[in-house]
Design an enzyme around this catalytic site. Structure first.
Site, PDB file in Angstrom:
ATOM      1  N   HIS A  86       0.912  -1.379   0.112  1.00 19.75           N
ATOM      2  CA  HIS A  86      -0.039  -0.099   0.023  1.00 19.75           C
ATOM      3  C   HIS A  86       0.829   1.142  -0.021  1.00 19.75           C
ATOM      4  CE1 HIS A  86      -3.686  -2.309   0.419  1.00 19.75           C
ATOM      5  NE2 HIS A  86      -3.395  -2.668   1.541  1.00 19.75           N
TER       6      HIS A  86
ATOM      7  N   ASP B 158      -3.389 -10.305  -2.405  1.00 23.41           N
ATOM      8  CA  ASP B 158      -4.070  -9.968  -0.923  1.00 23.41           C
ATOM      9  C   ASP B 158      -5.693  -9.287  -1.301  1.00 23.41           C
ATOM     10  OD1 ASP B 158      -2.896  -8.515   1.647  1.00 23.41           O
ATOM     11  OD2 ASP B 158      -4.539  -7.487   0.974  1.00 23.41           O
TER      12      ASP B 158
ATOM     13  N   HIS C 274      -7.180  -6.838  -0.259  1.00 26.39           N
ATOM     14  CA  HIS C 274      -7.205  -5.397  -0.504  1.00 26.39           C
ATOM     15  C   HIS C 274      -6.232  -5.046  -1.730  1.00 26.39           C
ATOM     16  CE1 HIS C 274      -7.530  -5.759   3.868  1.00 26.39           C
ATOM     17  NE2 HIS C 274      -8.488  -4.828   3.616  1.00 26.39           N
TER      18      HIS C 274
ATOM     19  N   ASP D 250      -5.391 -12.672   3.456  1.00 23.35           N
ATOM     20  CA  ASP D 250      -6.864 -11.930   4.165  1.00 23.35           C
ATOM     21  C   ASP D 250      -7.834 -12.139   3.323  1.00 23.35           C
ATOM     22  OD1 ASP D 250      -5.340 -10.132   2.747  1.00 23.35           O
ATOM     23  OD2 ASP D 250      -5.360  -8.516   3.801  1.00 23.35           O
TER      24      ASP D 250
END
Length: 310
Positions: free
Chosen positions: A122, A159, A161, A243
């Site tokens: 990120h 992931d 996200h 996740d």
């Protein structure tokens, strides 16, 4: 050949406030799950700031370094914190990813897994966010391109996200292909299919809440695997976030551990077809400790088996 595991005790010294999901216990769980496995265990070196400067401006590095407190924890944004030792931990994440690339491209190992924290996908060009300080995988990709002289490097990010930071750091370089599957809508709100990069070198595959293993397998076969085959990378990098597991508290996909195993097998197939099996995986998210440990162990077991088969 063998599989390398790169990590360092410094990554346990990055301490976040009580109740924060990106916590020391995550790496403890991962390393416990990997105990006894047939891995070449390497201490992740401190990353060179010159490596970081391939994707982040000097001012960003200086800001992160200067933000480290002498005691306690301080926020860099609503989600991203630093404690004494956080800068060294972040440098280990960079160094682990870069050393893994060196080992794989140098023929020392077939593939590698870098188990470091804080994560990195990120972190944007001049912005920390989402628990991340530096873009570890993007830095590794640039190292492969600039230092090793590769022409095509692919990054696959599974992931839950969107890997907004990796996309931001690589989307202007047509030598890099960035592919992200992620729940959408979900924080950070990026990752729409219309985001395609400077030379159609970004592929975003948004997944509706509730998406299960059957659906991600279909998306992989219809979109992700064909794009990888078309690009024919010389090295495959993986942002391995776990996740999307149904047990994870921060999102709403319904993958099982065996779905991560299936994805890993497919990515190893791509690496064998185009990269002489050369693959580097770096730990990103995963916040249910039991699910994280189980899925990571299956991911690494497959890397080991595929490496030994060569």
């Amino acid at each position: 050949m063998t599989t390398a595991l790169l990590t360092h005790p410094d990554c346990l010294k990055h301490v976040t406030p009580d109740g924060h999901p990106e916590r020391v216990a995550r790496l403890d769980a991962v390393l416990s799950a990997l105990e006894g496995k047939d891995l070449l265990r390497i201490e992740a070196p401190l990353g060179d700031e010159a490596h970081i400067e391939r994707v982040h401006p000097r001012a960003h590095i200086d800001h992160v370094k200067a933000s480290e407190p002498d005691a306690g924890q301080v926020p860099l944004d609503a989600d991203t914190w630093m404690s004494p030792g956080s800068y060294a931990a972040a440098l280990r994440g960079v160094g682990g990813a870069v050393r893994a690339v060196d080992m794989v491209l140098g023929g020392e190992v077939q593939n590698a897994f870098s188990a470091c924290r804080p994560p990195g996908h990120h972190a944007e060009t001049a912005k920390t966010m989402g628990f991340c300080l530096f873009g570890n995988v993007a830095i590794a990709a640039k190292h492969a391109l600039e230092h090793h002289g590769l022409s095509r490097v692919a990054v696959v990010d599974f992931d839950v996200h969107h890997g907004n930071g990796t996309q931001d750091l690589l989307e202007s370089d047509p030598r890099a292909l960035f592919i992200s599957s992620h729940q959408y809508p979900l924080w950070p709100g990026t990752g729409h299919p219309s985001e395609t990069g400077v030379d159609n070198n970004v592929l975003n595959v948004p997944l509706a809440p509730g998406t299960d293993g059957r659906q991600i397998r279909a998306e992989m076969e219809a979109k992700i695997l064909p794009r990888l085959a078309e690009f024919a990378p010389e090295l495959l990098l993986v942002s391995a976030g776990f996740d999307a597991h149904r047990a994870d508290p921060l999102a709403g996909l319904n993958w099982e551990t065996e779905d991560f195993a299936w994805i890993t097998e497919q990515l190893c197939d791509v690496a064998e077809a185009h990269c002489d099996g050369r693959l580097v995986s770096c730990l990103e998210g995963g916040y249910d400790l039991a699910a994280l440990a189980e899925a990571t162990a299956r991911h690494v077991d497959i890397l080991i088996a595929r490496g030994q088969a060569v």
